[in-house]
Motif scaffolding. Structure first.
Motif, PDB file in Angstrom:
ATOM      1  N   GLY A 105       0.484   1.752 -11.615  1.00 35.97           N
ATOM      2  CA  GLY A 105       0.678   1.911 -13.055  1.00 35.97           C
ATOM      3  C   GLY A 105       2.115   2.192 -13.445  1.00 35.97           C
ATOM      4  N   VAL A 106       3.067   1.795 -12.601  1.00 37.63           N
ATOM      5  CA  VAL A 106       4.492   1.962 -12.902  1.00 37.63           C
ATOM      6  C   VAL A 106       5.016   0.643 -13.442  1.00 37.63           C
ATOM      7  N   ASP A 107       5.576   0.672 -14.643  1.00 39.89           N
ATOM      8  CA  ASP A 107       5.940  -0.567 -15.322  1.00 39.89           C
ATOM      9  C   ASP A 107       7.401  -0.973 -15.147  1.00 39.89           C
ATOM     10  N   ARG A 108       8.288  -0.029 -14.808  1.00 39.26           N
ATOM     11  CA  ARG A 108       9.726  -0.316 -14.802  1.00 39.26           C
ATOM     12  C   ARG A 108      10.288  -0.273 -13.389  1.00 39.26           C
ATOM     13  N   LEU A 109      11.000  -1.334 -13.007  1.00 43.19           N
ATOM     14  CA  LEU A 109      11.682  -1.426 -11.717  1.00 43.19           C
ATOM     15  C   LEU A 109      13.129  -1.830 -11.943  1.00 43.19           C
ATOM     16  N   VAL A 110      14.046  -1.037 -11.396  1.00 43.20           N
ATOM     17  CA  VAL A 110      15.468  -1.372 -11.390  1.00 43.20           C
ATOM     18  C   VAL A 110      15.877  -1.515  -9.932  1.00 43.20           C
ATOM     19  N   THR A 111      16.372  -2.678  -9.565  1.00 44.75           N
ATOM     20  CA  THR A 111      16.672  -2.930  -8.157  1.00 44.75           C
ATOM     21  C   THR A 111      18.143  -3.262  -7.965  1.00 44.75           C
ATOM     22  N   VAL A 112      18.702  -2.806  -6.855  1.00 43.00           N
ATOM     23  CA  VAL A 112      20.123  -2.994  -6.546  1.00 43.00           C
ATOM     24  C   VAL A 112      20.323  -4.378  -5.945  1.00 43.00           C
ATOM     25  N   GLY A 113      21.292  -5.115  -6.485  1.00 43.17           N
ATOM     26  CA  GLY A 113      21.525  -6.477  -6.036  1.00 43.17           C
ATOM     27  C   GLY A 113      22.950  -6.746  -5.594  1.00 43.17           C
ATOM     28  N   LEU A 114      23.269  -8.043  -5.495  1.00 39.03           N
ATOM     29  CA  LEU A 114      24.557  -8.499  -4.965  1.00 39.03           C
ATOM     30  C   LEU A 114      25.356  -9.258  -6.016  1.00 39.03           C
ATOM     31  N   ALA A 115      26.660  -9.012  -6.042  1.00 40.45           N
ATOM     32  CA  ALA A 115      27.546  -9.759  -6.928  1.00 40.45           C
ATOM     33  C   ALA A 115      27.637 -11.223  -6.539  1.00 40.45           C
ATOM     34  N   SER A 116      27.452 -11.517  -5.256  1.00 38.86           N
ATOM     35  CA  SER A 116      27.626 -12.897  -4.790  1.00 38.86           C
ATOM     36  C   SER A 116      26.650 -13.868  -5.429  1.00 38.86           C
ATOM     37  N   ALA A 172       0.834  -1.204   0.000  1.00 35.75           N
ATOM     38  CA  ALA A 172       0.000   0.000   0.000  1.00 35.75           C
ATOM     39  C   ALA A 172       0.866   1.250   0.000  1.00 35.75           C
ATOM     40  N   ASP A 173       1.955   1.247   0.777  1.00 36.61           N
ATOM     41  CA  ASP A 173       2.900   2.356   0.763  1.00 36.61           C
ATOM     42  C   ASP A 173       3.497   2.536  -0.623  1.00 36.61           C
ATOM     43  N   VAL A 174       3.929   1.433  -1.204  1.00 41.98           N
ATOM     44  CA  VAL A 174       4.538   1.485  -2.537  1.00 41.98           C
ATOM     45  C   VAL A 174       3.560   2.080  -3.542  1.00 41.98           C
ATOM     46  N   ALA A 175       2.323   1.605  -3.532  1.00 45.36           N
ATOM     47  CA  ALA A 175       1.326   2.075  -4.494  1.00 45.36           C
ATOM     48  C   ALA A 175       1.055   3.563  -4.331  1.00 45.36           C
ATOM     49  N   ALA A 176       0.913   4.010  -3.090  1.00 46.65           N
ATOM     50  CA  ALA A 176       0.606   5.422  -2.845  1.00 46.65           C
ATOM     51  C   ALA A 176       1.761   6.322  -3.263  1.00 46.65           C
ATOM     52  N   LEU A 177       2.977   5.907  -2.947  1.00 45.10           N
ATOM     53  CA  LEU A 177       4.145   6.741  -3.247  1.00 45.10           C
ATOM     54  C   LEU A 177       4.501   6.721  -4.732  1.00 45.10           C
ATOM     55  N   ALA A 178       4.237   5.602  -5.400  1.00 45.26           N
ATOM     56  CA  ALA A 178       4.656   5.449  -6.795  1.00 45.26           C
ATOM     57  C   ALA A 178       3.710   6.096  -7.788  1.00 45.26           C
ATOM     58  N   ALA A 179       2.509   6.421  -7.364  1.00 49.99           N
ATOM     59  CA  ALA A 179       1.527   6.986  -8.288  1.00 49.99           C
ATOM     60  C   ALA A 179       2.088   8.217  -8.993  1.00 49.99           C
ATOM     61  N   GLY A 180       1.962   8.243 -10.311  1.00 44.18           N
ATOM     62  CA  GLY A 180       2.417   9.380 -11.097  1.00 44.18           C
ATOM     63  C   GLY A 180       3.871   9.332 -11.518  1.00 44.18           C
ATOM     64  N   HIS A 181       4.598   8.283 -11.146  1.00 38.98           N
ATOM     65  CA  HIS A 181       6.010   8.176 -11.504  1.00 38.98           C
ATOM     66  C   HIS A 181       6.187   7.327 -12.761  1.00 38.98           C
ATOM     67  N   ASP A 182       7.319   7.537 -13.416  1.00 36.53           N
ATOM     68  CA  ASP A 182       7.613   6.798 -14.645  1.00 36.53           C
ATOM     69  C   ASP A 182       8.341   5.488 -14.385  1.00 36.53           C
ATOM     70  N   ALA A 183       9.141   5.436 -13.321  1.00 40.77           N
ATOM     71  CA  ALA A 183       9.944   4.248 -13.027  1.00 40.77           C
ATOM     72  C   ALA A 183      10.312   4.267 -11.557  1.00 40.77           C
ATOM     73  N   ALA A 184      10.701   3.100 -11.055  1.00 38.10           N
ATOM     74  CA  ALA A 184      11.136   2.978  -9.663  1.00 38.10           C
ATOM     75  C   ALA A 184      12.513   2.339  -9.610  1.00 38.10           C
ATOM     76  N   ILE A 185      13.338   2.853  -8.712  1.00 38.62           N
ATOM     77  CA  ILE A 185      14.627   2.248  -8.389  1.00 38.62           C
ATOM     78  C   ILE A 185      14.542   1.800  -6.941  1.00 38.62           C
ATOM     79  N   ASN A 186      14.949   0.565  -6.681  1.00 39.80           N
ATOM     80  CA  ASN A 186      14.908   0.039  -5.323  1.00 39.80           C
ATOM     81  C   ASN A 186      16.323  -0.208  -4.815  1.00 39.80           C
ATOM     82  N   ALA A 187      16.735   0.574  -3.819  1.00 38.26           N
ATOM     83  CA  ALA A 187      18.033   0.380  -3.177  1.00 38.26           C
ATOM     84  C   ALA A 187      17.860   0.054  -1.693  1.00 38.26           C
ATOM     85  N   ALA A 188      16.653  -0.329  -1.296  1.00 37.40           N
ATOM     86  CA  ALA A 188      16.388  -0.620   0.111  1.00 37.40           C
ATOM     87  C   ALA A 188      17.032  -1.943   0.508  1.00 37.40           C
ATOM     88  N   ALA A 189      17.544  -1.996   1.727  1.00 37.90           N
ATOM     89  CA  ALA A 189      18.206  -3.208   2.224  1.00 37.90           C
ATOM     90  C   ALA A 189      18.032  -3.282   3.730  1.00 37.90           C
TER      91      ALA A 189
END
Length: 204
Positions: free
Chosen positions: A93-104, A53-70
């Motif tokens: 209605g946000v279609d693109r997600l780029v998320t930060v990951g691990l080399a391991s 619900a937080d994600v949906a409310a905050l993402a409304a009106g944006h073109d893309a999301a980047i996730n660096a949360a850990a």
């Protein structure tokens, strides 16, 4: 928008987005502790990346999301985040997600995950396996979400400066390094103009 905007990767992503003239929503757990870029183009918002619900409310009106949360004590953090982002971004209605990951989680030149190589520190395995579980959720349950999981091919150069360039690697190499500022280039390039989809992208 950028989840985890208060962390090292998140702060550099906010800075790079502003450098390119984007309006940014910087999502953090506690706005009073945010010390990243702040100007008229940055909206700082409290939010929980594990809450759809937080994600949906905050993402409304944006073109893309980047996730660096850990989270250093991952438990189910990364799977919960993946589920919440899939559901919340779809609702917004946000279609693109780029998320930060691990080399391991990358294979080495012999096809063995760095995580499974001899000598990999046992104390890091829970964190890495938490990340792996979150990536598996994206791979198997993302549906129409256009996602990308991006990591260094080796590690971050914590003191490194912005060079303005990066290279894509086919496998992991513990000797590779990339600065956070150059890593942010990848995140923004892929958020703006997706070239890689539904994959783990390794960069150095």
């Amino acid at each position: 928008m950028i989840f985890g905007a208060g962390g090292r990767a998140g702060r550099r992503a906010v800075a790079e987005a502003r450098r390119r003239g984007h309006q940014v929503t910087a999502v953090v757990r506690d706005p009073s502790r945010y010390d990243g870029p702040a100007d008229d183009g940055v909206r700082i918002a409290a939010g929980d990346a594990t809450d759809a619900a937080d994600v949906a409310a905050l993402a409304a009106g944006h073109d893309a999301a980047i996730n660096a949360a850990a989270a250093l004590a991952p438990d189910t953090f990364f799977t919960s985040t993946a589920h919440a982002l899939i559901k919340g971004l779809r609702q917004a209605g946000v279609d693109r997600l780029v998320t930060v990951g691990l080399a391991s989680l990358l294979p080495d030149s012999d096809g063995v995950r760095l995580l499974d190589a001899p000598g990999f520190p046992a104390e890091f395995r829970p964190f890495c396996l938490g990340h792996a579980a979150g990536l598996e959720v994206l791979r198997t349950q993302a549906g129409p979400l256009d996602w990308l999981y991006v990591s260094p091919s080796g590690d971050f150069d914590h003191e490194g400066e912005r060079t303005g360039r990066y290279e894509i690697r086919e496998h992991g190499d513990p000797a590779d390094r990339i600065s956070y500022a150059d890593f942010a280039l990848v995140l923004l390039d892929e958020a703006e103009t997706p070239r890689h989809r539904h994959d783990h992208l390794a960069v150095t």
